[in-house]
Design an enzyme around this catalytic site. Structure first.
Site, short mmCIF file in Angstrom:
data_model
loop_
_atom_site.label_atom_id
_atom_site.label_comp_id
_atom_site.label_asym_id
_atom_site.label_seq_id
_atom_site.Cartn_x
_atom_site.Cartn_y
_atom_site.Cartn_z
N GLU A 1 -0.41 -1.58 -0.20
CA GLU A 1 0.97 -1.25 0.18
C GLU A 1 0.94 -0.75 1.62
O GLU A 1 0.11 0.10 1.95
CB GLU A 1 1.56 -0.16 -0.72
CG GLU A 1 2.92 0.32 -0.21
CD GLU A 1 3.60 1.38 -1.08
OE1 GLU A 1 3.36 1.41 -2.30
OE2 GLU A 1 4.36 2.19 -0.50
N GLU B 1 9.41 4.31 6.29
CA GLU B 1 10.23 4.90 5.24
C GLU B 1 10.66 6.29 5.67
O GLU B 1 10.05 6.90 6.55
CB GLU B 1 9.54 4.90 3.87
CG GLU B 1 8.37 5.83 3.72
CD GLU B 1 7.83 5.90 2.30
OE1 GLU B 1 8.52 5.51 1.35
OE2 GLU B 1 6.69 6.38 2.14
#
Ligand SMILES: *[C@@H]1O[C@H](CO)[C@@H](O)[C@H](O)[C@H]1NC(C)=O
Ligand SMILES: *[C@@H]1O[C@H](CO)[C@@H](O)[C@H](O)[C@H]1NC(C)=O
Length: 248
Positions: free
Chosen positions: A138, A143
């Site tokens: 990932e 974010e």
């Protein structure tokens, strides 16, 4: 000029490293072409690991931007993630690229986009890559976890993670994120994360070469960004998304 083009034509390897291929073009949020490049929701459906349930109704395409709205709701059935019940407090949205992204040996990708992202407690917008056949890999290209900061992360395992959180100035304005993924040594992928033209951090994903990842844009709520989230609607917008491939 003519001779130069002829030379490129005779040297495929040189042409490949010199001129990337466009995988997702700058006009991708034009409603007329959106579904050529994207599926709505998550690749696995409407729910993930936060307090929002994704619905196609909460995504809009306007002015060549995609805007996701998280709306407080009541009466939704719990989500189940990793065997846990997660109460759903919002409807929001997600979309994912139809193309999957595996950095090949001697290859790479550039992901570039501009964002207007909320940073209030309980808001968790993201722009990320995650492995198609398990987890990790990932890479969180960007974010925002409700702290006022922006985060950039690469997972080797669930507990061995490179993380960089930095201040995120003027969240109401547009910010440009650019992420360069490259083959480092035939096994690992090196990622350089830029914000507004400045290199913020360089991270390495162990064994990422050849592993196909989804590209996801979503607005989760609560979860890792704290709770309660906002009492009113929250919006998250992305524009000028472009993905280039340097894979041979
Ligand atoms: C909140 O968002 C939803 C979904 O986009 C919309 O239908 C609703 O009108 C919005 N509410 C307010 C108060 O703006
Ligand atoms: C992940 O693995 C790569 C390759 O071995 C290494 O360079 C990197 O430092 C590792 N990340 C962390 C957080 O240990």
């Amino acid at each position: 000029m003519h001779l130069f083009l002829l030379f490129l034509g005779l040297s495929p390897a040189l042409a490949q490293t010199g001129s990337p291929r466009t995988i997702i073009p700058l006009n991708c949020f034009d409603p007329a072409v959106f579904t050529t490049y994207f599926n709505t929701l998550y690749p696995w459906g409407s729910d993930h690991n936060g307090a929002a349930r994704m619905a196609t109704t909460h995504l809009s395409l306007k002015n060549n931007a995609a805007t996701i709205t998280a709306q407080p709701v009541k009466g939704q059935k719990d989500a189940i993630h990793g065997g846990r019940n997660i109460p759903i407090h919002y409807l929001a949205s997600a979309f994912n690229a139809k193309q999957h992204f595996a950095v090949a040996a001697k290859g790479g990708f550039d992901f570039t986009a501009e964002f207007q992202a909320p940073v209030a407690k309980g808001t968790w917008p993201a722009f990320w890559l995650t492995y198609v056949d398990g987890w990790p890999p990932e890479i969180d290209l960007a974010e925002w976890k409700g702290s006022g900061k922006i985060s950039f992360n690469t997972f080797n395992t669930s507990s061995i993670v490179s993380s960089k959180d930095v201040a995120y100035p003027n969240p109401g304005g547009w910010h440009k994120i650019k992420t360069e993924l490259r083959d480092l040594n035939g096994k690992d992928v090196q990622t350089k994360f830029y914000m507004d033209g400045t290199l913020v951090t360089t991270q390495v994903g162990k064994g990422y070469i050849g592993k196909a990842q989804y590209l996801i844009v979503n607005l989760q709520m609560e979860g890792s960004s704290g709770s309660p989230g906002p009492a009113g609607n929250t919006t998250y917008s992305i524009r000028n998304l472009e993905v280039l491939s340097y894979n041979p």
